[in-house]
Design an enzyme around this catalytic site. Structure first.
Site, PDB file in Angstrom:
ATOM      1  N   ASN A  88       0.836  -1.214   0.000  1.00 49.44           N
ATOM      2  CA  ASN A  88       0.000   0.000   0.000  1.00 49.44           C
ATOM      3  C   ASN A  88       0.865   1.257   0.000  1.00 49.44           C
ATOM      4  O   ASN A  88       0.529   2.246  -0.657  1.00 49.44           O
ATOM      5  CB  ASN A  88      -0.947   0.005   1.202  1.00 49.44           C
ATOM      6  CG  ASN A  88      -2.190  -0.806   0.931  1.00 49.44           C
ATOM      7  OD1 ASN A  88      -3.027  -0.422   0.114  1.00 49.44           O
ATOM      8  ND2 ASN A  88      -2.307  -1.950   1.591  1.00 49.44           N
ATOM      9  N   ARG A  93       3.588   1.646  25.513  1.00 49.94           N
ATOM     10  CA  ARG A  93       3.026   2.235  24.289  1.00 49.94           C
ATOM     11  C   ARG A  93       3.195   3.755  24.259  1.00 49.94           C
ATOM     12  O   ARG A  93       3.399   4.351  23.212  1.00 49.94           O
ATOM     13  CB  ARG A  93       1.537   1.888  24.169  1.00 49.94           C
ATOM     14  CG  ARG A  93       1.296   0.433  23.849  1.00 49.94           C
ATOM     15  CD  ARG A  93      -0.167   0.158  23.530  1.00 49.94           C
ATOM     16  NE  ARG A  93      -0.405  -1.270  23.455  1.00 49.94           N
ATOM     17  CZ  ARG A  93      -0.168  -2.027  22.377  1.00 49.94           C
ATOM     18  NH1 ARG A  93       0.284  -1.481  21.279  1.00 49.94           N
ATOM     19  NH2 ARG A  93      -0.392  -3.318  22.397  1.00 49.94           N
ATOM     20  N   HIS A 104      -8.117  -0.915   5.715  1.00 46.38           N
ATOM     21  CA  HIS A 104      -8.434  -2.179   6.409  1.00 46.38           C
ATOM     22  C   HIS A 104      -9.020  -3.160   5.390  1.00 46.38           C
ATOM     23  O   HIS A 104      -9.896  -2.778   4.605  1.00 46.38           O
ATOM     24  CB  HIS A 104      -9.434  -1.910   7.540  1.00 46.38           C
ATOM     25  CG  HIS A 104      -9.792  -3.144   8.304  1.00 46.38           C
ATOM     26  ND1 HIS A 104      -8.967  -3.690   9.263  1.00 46.38           N
ATOM     27  CD2 HIS A 104     -10.871  -3.965   8.223  1.00 46.38           C
ATOM     28  CE1 HIS A 104      -9.533  -4.782   9.752  1.00 46.38           C
ATOM     29  NE2 HIS A 104     -10.685  -4.982   9.128  1.00 46.38           N
TER      30      HIS A 104
END
Ligand code: GRF
Length: 222
Positions: free
Chosen positions: A18, A69, A113
């Site tokens: 992509n 994170r 997605h």
């Protein structure tokens, strides 16, 4: 004088097909977007090679080197800021982002997605579509919101699920359409033609077209 181009950072984790579609589409100075950095959370992936081959900065921020994170996302934020990114495309980026990072890029971060959202969020979606007996699947470009795979939908493409499909064969058919609708969606955004209203995306102030119906109805149903 030419207008300034939207400065885009692309986050990747793997092959980067992509990313390649975005690079190819943005090449040429008349495109309204320019990819200024590609950041991978995994070292040595093909996506980084693709960026370098196109003369684009390729950065690794290895998530394993960060205790949590928050610190990983803070480093990604620094990398995006130092490249002067104004907009973010997630292209096969396989990490969950913290709410703070997502909020910071609210309305300025999109994802691709490989299912027709809101069906089949999360992982392993091609196999799950086959297992569910779905006749059609596809792909979705959407804005990123704190909840995974939920944000306002920009564009979708429909792909048939064949009787003898494996997850791999279906994924490959879906990817072809991803490579079509992701660059097209980024172009719309960079041209300033996209607006979010009430959780829905408007193109040119009208409801966005749903992407192309790739499967014409059978003769008998026409
Ligand atoms: C694509 O199917 C994308 O929709 C999903 O991960 C895959 C990445 O493929 N999020 P690539 O790295 O772009 O080739």
């Amino acid at each position: 004088m030419s207008k300034s181009r939207l400065r885009v950072g692309v986050l990747v984790s793997g092959s980067g097909s992509n990313l390649q579609a975005l690079i190819d589409s943005c090449s040429g100075t008349d495109h309204p977007a320019e990819i200024v950095t590609v950041i991978s959370n995994r070292p040595g992936v093909k996506a980084l090679e693709r960026a370098r081959a196109a003369g684009i900065e390729a950065v690794t921020v290895d998530h394993k080197a960060y205790p949590d994170r928050e610190s990983f996302d803070a480093e990604m934020q620094r990398a995006l800021d130092s490249a002067g990114a104004e907009f973010v495309c997630l292209a096969g980026f396989m990490r969950l982002l913290t709410p703070g990072f997502v909020e910071h890029w609210s309305g300025r971060m999109i994802n691709i997605h490989p299912s027709l959202l809101p069906s089949f969020k999360g992982l392993n979606v091609q196999q799950r579509a086959i297992d569910a007996g779905a006749r059609f699947s596809g792909c979705t470009v959407h804005f990123v919101t704190p909840e995974m795979d939920v944000g306002p939908i920009i564009q979708q493409a429909v792909v048939p699920v064949h009787q003898d499909d494996s997850a791999e064969s279906l994924a490959a058919r879906i990817l072809e359409q991803e490579h079509r609708i992701y660059p097209a969606s980024l172009r719309w955004v960079a041209e300033g033609r996209i607006r979010i209203e009430g959780g829905r995306v408007l193109l040119d102030n009208a409801a966005a077209p749903a992407g192309s119906m790739l499967n014409p109805a059978p003769e008998s149903a026409r």
